[in-house]
Design a protein around this motif. Structure first.
Motif, PDB file in Angstrom:
ATOM      1  N   ARG A 183      -7.207  -1.794  -4.741  1.00 56.57           N
ATOM      2  CA  ARG A 183      -7.244  -2.770  -3.647  1.00 56.57           C
ATOM      3  C   ARG A 183      -6.310  -2.328  -2.521  1.00 56.57           C
ATOM      4  O   ARG A 183      -5.253  -2.931  -2.295  1.00 56.57           O
ATOM      5  N   PRO A 184      -6.674  -1.264  -1.798  1.00 59.83           N
ATOM      6  CA  PRO A 184      -5.785  -0.770  -0.742  1.00 59.83           C
ATOM      7  C   PRO A 184      -5.550  -1.784   0.371  1.00 59.83           C
ATOM      8  O   PRO A 184      -4.546  -1.688   1.091  1.00 59.83           O
ATOM      9  N   ASP A 185      -6.441  -2.768   0.501  1.00 53.44           N
ATOM     10  CA  ASP A 185      -6.216  -3.829   1.493  1.00 53.44           C
ATOM     11  C   ASP A 185      -4.977  -4.644   1.169  1.00 53.44           C
ATOM     12  O   ASP A 185      -4.380  -5.266   2.068  1.00 53.44           O
ATOM     13  N   LYS A 240       0.294  -5.737   2.342  1.00 50.84           N
ATOM     14  CA  LYS A 240       0.744  -7.104   2.069  1.00 50.84           C
ATOM     15  C   LYS A 240       1.799  -7.108   0.972  1.00 50.84           C
ATOM     16  O   LYS A 240       2.797  -7.839   1.052  1.00 50.84           O
ATOM     17  N   ALA A 241       1.567  -6.298  -0.057  1.00 52.21           N
ATOM     18  CA  ALA A 241       2.547  -6.203  -1.139  1.00 52.21           C
ATOM     19  C   ALA A 241       3.858  -5.610  -0.637  1.00 52.21           C
ATOM     20  O   ALA A 241       4.948  -6.089  -0.983  1.00 52.21           O
ATOM     21  N   MET A 242       3.770  -4.589   0.196  1.00 53.90           N
ATOM     22  CA  MET A 242       4.975  -3.953   0.725  1.00 53.90           C
ATOM     23  C   MET A 242       5.760  -4.916   1.606  1.00 53.90           C
ATOM     24  O   MET A 242       7.000  -4.928   1.587  1.00 53.90           O
ATOM     25  N   ASP A 253      10.393  -6.065  -2.613  1.00 54.70           N
ATOM     26  CA  ASP A 253      11.396  -5.028  -2.396  1.00 54.70           C
ATOM     27  C   ASP A 253      10.841  -3.660  -2.776  1.00 54.70           C
ATOM     28  O   ASP A 253      11.088  -2.668  -2.101  1.00 54.70           O
ATOM     29  N   THR A 254      10.101  -3.617  -3.874  1.00 61.46           N
ATOM     30  CA  THR A 254       9.458  -2.393  -4.347  1.00 61.46           C
ATOM     31  C   THR A 254       8.060  -2.745  -4.834  1.00 61.46           C
ATOM     32  O   THR A 254       7.875  -3.780  -5.482  1.00 61.46           O
ATOM     33  N   VAL A 255       7.087  -1.903  -4.517  1.00 61.73           N
ATOM     34  CA  VAL A 255       5.705  -2.126  -4.927  1.00 61.73           C
ATOM     35  C   VAL A 255       5.359  -1.169  -6.067  1.00 61.73           C
ATOM     36  O   VAL A 255       5.674   0.022  -6.001  1.00 61.73           O
TER      37      VAL A 255
END
Length: 267
Positions: A16-18, A22-24, A28-30
């Motif tokens: 899910r590169p989309d 958003k996660a980043m 703090d760390t993905v």
């Protein structure tokens, strides 16, 4: 070895590169996940997404499939084509599983009975920077069906595994990462579990949803009363030996705790 960024680590499905940016933005760390978050048939596309959607390598970990699997080898081939230098190795079970991964910093995920039993051996591997434990795969590896009791707390076997991984990490100077909290809506339960993780010595907690991140961050940030206590301990000159602070005898262990509290207050 460099420290992992921040207390809140967030899993993101690699296919899910989309969701990557958003996660980043949230965490703090993905942890870009090529393992459980991705169906087997979708893993080739997930590897392509990993290559085509770069993130800040200083704040990214890639979870790869367990050693000895075909997906593991394919995952490593993909990661070698990126700037990422931290791997989370799913179902780490022995030092041998990690012996050929010296080009990366390794987060060893101890989530099977064998992995937990061998946690100290795994923590001693030079490339390992952190240990994480996992409850659900652990119980599944034992033939069980639930890591938590009716009240929501961990069963004894899960608590034992949690402690063993934490102790192994601490004995070898590695960071310890607490397991995910699966009930996304139960932020009170997450807050209580995070508070216990911090008090016990975990350096980080993993999240499965962006909505959990702020609760974890607040849990790792000491409250004003703890910060004031730590400041009073240091002001009393505890580094020179045993001193009395408001009726409490403070020596080297409590001094170390005070310093850690002030360190966390700067996060």
């Amino acid at each position: 070895m460099t420290a992992l960024r921040g207390p809140a680590l967030l899993f993101c499905p690699a296919d899910r590169p989309d969701r990557y940016p958003k996660a980043m933005a949230a965490a703090d760390t993905v942890i870009v996940d090529l393992e459980d978050a991705v169906a087997s048939r979708d893993r080739p596309a997930a590897r392509q997404a990993l290559l085509g959607t770069p993130l800040d390598p200083e704040r990214t970990i890639v979870r790869v499939n367990p050693a000895g699997t075909e997906d593991h080898s394919l995952d490593l081939e993909a990661v070698r084509r990126t700037a990422y230098r931290r791997l989370m190795v799913a179902k780490s079970e022995s030092a041998a599983d990690l012996g050929e991964l010296g080009e990366w910093e390794i987060v060893a995920l101890c989530e099977t009975a064998r992995g937990v039993v061998n946690a100290a051996e795994i923590a001693a591997v030079p490339s390992v920077v952190a240990l994480m434990w996992g409850a659900e795969d652990l119980v599944a590896s034992l033939g069980g069906y639930s890591s938590r009791g009716p009240g929501g707390g961990y069963r004894d076997v899960a608590r034992t595994a949690r402690a063993q991984v934490l102790l192994a990490a601490g004995a070898h100077g590695r960071a310890a990462i607490d397991a995910v909290y699966l009930d996304i809506k139960d932020l009170d339960g997450l807050a209580a579990e995070t508070e216990d993780a911090v008090a016990s010595g975990f350096a980080h907690k993993a999240c499965i949803h962006p909505g959990q991140v702020e609760t974890v961050r607040r849990g790792f940030a000491p409250g004003p009363d703890r910060v004031e206590w730590a400041q009073r301990v240091l002001a009393a000159g505890a580094e020179r030996g045993v001193v009395r602070v408001e009726g409490q005898m403070v020596d080297a262990p409590l001094l170390a705790q005070a310093k850690r509290i002030l360190d966390r207050s700067d996060l």
